[in-house]
Design an enzyme around this catalytic site. Sequence first.
Site: not given
Lengths: 551, 551
Positions: A67, A69, A90, A101, A269, A297, A377, A405
């Site tokens: 989200k 990204t 944020r 990670k 959130a 979220f 993806f 991405w």
Amino acid sequence: MKTDIEISQATKLQNINEIAEKLGLNEEQIENYGKYKAKINLPMHTNKNGKLILVTSINPTAAGEGKTTLTIGLGDAFKHINKNCAIALREPSLGPVMGIKGGATGGGYAQVAPMEDINLFFTGDFPAITEAHDTLSALIDNHIHHGNKLNIDPRQVEWKRVVDINDRELRHTIIGLGGRTSGVPREDGFDITVASEIMAVLCLSNDLSDLKQRLGKMLVAYTYDQEPITVADLGVTGALTLLLKDAIKPNLVQTLEHTPAFIHGGPFANIAHGCNSILATKAAINSADYAITEAGFGADLGGEKFLDITTPNIGKHPDAIVIVATIRALKLNGGVNKAELDNENVDALLKGAPNLGRHIQNMKQYGQPVVVAINKFTSDTDNETKALDEYIKAQGVTAVNTDVWSKGGKGAINLANKLVKMCDEEHQFNPLYENNEEVLTKINKVVKKIYGGSKVELSSKAKKQLKYIQKHGWDKMPVCIAKTQYSFTDDAKKLGAPKNFTIHVRELQPRLGAGFIVVMTGKVLTMPGLPTHPAALDMDIDQNGKITGLF
Amino acid sequence: MKTDIEISQATKLQNINEIAEKLGLNEEQIENYGKYKAKINLPMHTNKNGKLILVTSINPTAAGEGKTTLTIGLGDAFKHINKNCAIALREPSLGPVMGIKGGATGGGYAQVAPMEDINLFFTGDFPAITEAHDTLSALIDNHIHHGNKLNIDPRQVEWKRVVDINDRELRHTIIGLGGRTSGVPREDGFDITVASEIMAVLCLSNDLSDLKQRLGKMLVAYTYDQEPITVADLGVTGALTLLLKDAIKPNLVQTLEHTPAFIHGGPFANIAHGCNSILATKAAINSADYAITEAGFGADLGGEKFLDITTPNIGKHPDAIVIVATIRALKLNGGVNKAELDNENVDALLKGAPNLGRHIQNMKQYGQPVVVAINKFTSDTDNETKALDEYIKAQGVTAVNTDVWSKGGKGAINLANKLVKMCDEEHQFNPLYENNEEVLTKINKVVKKIYGGSKVELSSKAKKQLKYIQKHGWDKMPVCIAKTQYSFTDDAKKLGAPKNFTIHVRELQPRLGAGFIVVMTGKVLTMPGLPTHPAALDMDIDQNGKITGLF
């Protein structure tokens, strides 16, 4: 394949003064923090009145939705269609950065930079909030220690301490041991900084005066006679405000494609309202034609709270809403194991799609134009893409495929074009509830109209708290429901779009400074733990200051 | 009469780039933090080799000595005699700022600025140290929680947690309560950030590699088999170093008279070595003809540690030493009540003067030229001034009267002239002890030659620790004695220059990263408390960001 940090380090950034100029801000209106970061002096004197786009998503899964990204890539896409845009996001919390990670600066070719700084201390906002929070804690205990004039019941100090670290060891503690010179023994606990009411207060304040007034109202304890004690009662409102004098100023950075990004504040959130500061969102609206902001979220948590809590504080509702979804995440919602997500599975996809469907209908209820962004993806198949497109069309909204991405802003040009049109559509904002409704009515509306549940059950503690809230006239505030982010229900394991479930309210916490009632449901934690192999183990920095292992 | 903050706010500061230019640093060599603060990029490329002046003092008293104020005013005085000078000072700790009146930015017309920023978060160094320290704590407990491969004994975790707040309530705690998902129950406690070994390590590091190596060596716990566990054993050296990547860079600000001041690091002078970072001192030496630095508390603590611990790490000893004293403080040492300090009392002054006398002889032992600065107060009488001058002359050194509080740099021109001459004198540095001497020998030398005591007594715990230290070959490090700052003895109430006393060593803590053995004596606390009326109660900030009540 390059890592995120390698892509970031290979990008030549523009001096932050140049970025500020794009927004009509000259050198006197900003404070430089190095060459690539700045704080915005308040009040901001720009005169745009941009369109506001809210990015939200399906329930997050272990598969990853991207989200942030997408939000960053979308901001860059506007440049490619010659529109002026600013992003509001944020700030990452250090606890999760060290733990699992993932900071919160996007990924691939859709990142904000310098990511090493943003993911670490940035301009010091979180440390200031931590310090203000814990200074207040020390002042409360010091008051009790030195005679306790206010008659505070040490068993009823509601103001816990915070650290910006995932430290399960501090969840439940006993403090004040060691004899009469070392305080009064009592139970206490630590939350993570992003759960502090000060974080929420900072994010909801319109200026320094507003901040000060809100800080003064914060409830910290009860007396032996069950009377509430606030920060103002303790006489330390000024000191706390002063500690936040710089933290309240929005931060300015840039994307890898040099789109301005205001990154400021970071309330959780699930246990807070989960959006960046309204000062950052307003800064974006007031200095660009299109302002993009992200809610934390899924749309059931951050999205709902943005519309019901944040929007009234900004004084402007979104002109369009983007819901981010991925085929992988929906397959996971449809029952596929994480290990098998690479295999085509249209059935599972359609079984999981109702999670997206409910989020779409939820957001449409508010009357805003909604679009779904399908974050691509490599494992997605044509059959899957087609099936999902059809499902979304049947929900009465459009799906746009994005690939930020690997392509940066170019990967979201179609989405940007679509949003430009949507923002020009006429629409009316329909709030979910009115603040002057009963607390239980407000909770029920969120549970039934957003979560899709059928019932709300209050613990005996919550029932008692509700009476106290009503007695003190605090019941006219919005409700901020703390719930697991993984499910519409209060059980993290129930994926998809469950029906006929009960939401269990264990506690109601009046947050008088933030201006909402936190409704704790299920087993939500306010202090996470570190995993068996924390990300910290893989981080390094060489003698030249080059960092590796930060994501 | 104007308050310090009013004087500061009324002064027009120069842009920090102009200050940097005076030192031969261009815009590429610094990182701006707003208009009046900067960090220095490392390594620093300047080529001066200035004289080093150390400012220390008599034992501090409630009457106030004004050592920092004198250091700042002295720096400004060099400008008035056309000499190029830079100051190096410690950063203030927020805990005391909120607790007792007094940051650490000088006073009157001898201040460093912007005092509001320096006294609050400045450039974020202390928050970074706090975060690194507590991240390490969380990683230790997380290791124990997830199977404890290293076999750490939870009863022997030596690494406590820290906050930068005076919070007595956190001195002794029990953590890890709440059942098996919330860690392992054990005793713990919190120190104030300035007591963290990371603070000492940061201040003693010569560069990022040195910092990393020292962090890796830090001892954090013992196994069930009494084996030491270090940061390197935990595998988190890189992560900790990375959190300090900006904190290690010295900060640059200016005095109200625009003299460059490097303000960096702030270890306590009783429980640590008590000097600003050696990177800051070296920055001053390498960029100006005269570098002035200050050591914390009296010459028995900060002074001794500067000469025995810091000097070898800098690789340069001071060219001259200034001991600051006031007539009021010496009268207090001579038995006068605080309320009666305004009355002339030559007898009491002479009775208290041996406190100064011992400090003079102590500093002379090291072979450096010594001068006494008498910081003027309006209550000082001519008779008192004359009597003290004579006493000091009899000690074989010169006294110079200074008045920087009301006159700024002009109030210390005589002292600056004197120092220029002293710095040209030939002298030889005589270390108090050699590191390869026995630990007890080193402690005895400090106790007998500096404190004037006659005996050292080790607790049974300390004796056991000494054996352990010897067994592991850690006994070749210098000793860092933690002692009350108010007295030469380990009893804060014994003022003046007591003789024939015993120093009671309760604990020996090997600090393998800092590279010294902390010798805990008497009742020294590593976490202060707030007073009945904390300074926080009187602080305020208005809607325009104007601060009041900060000292």
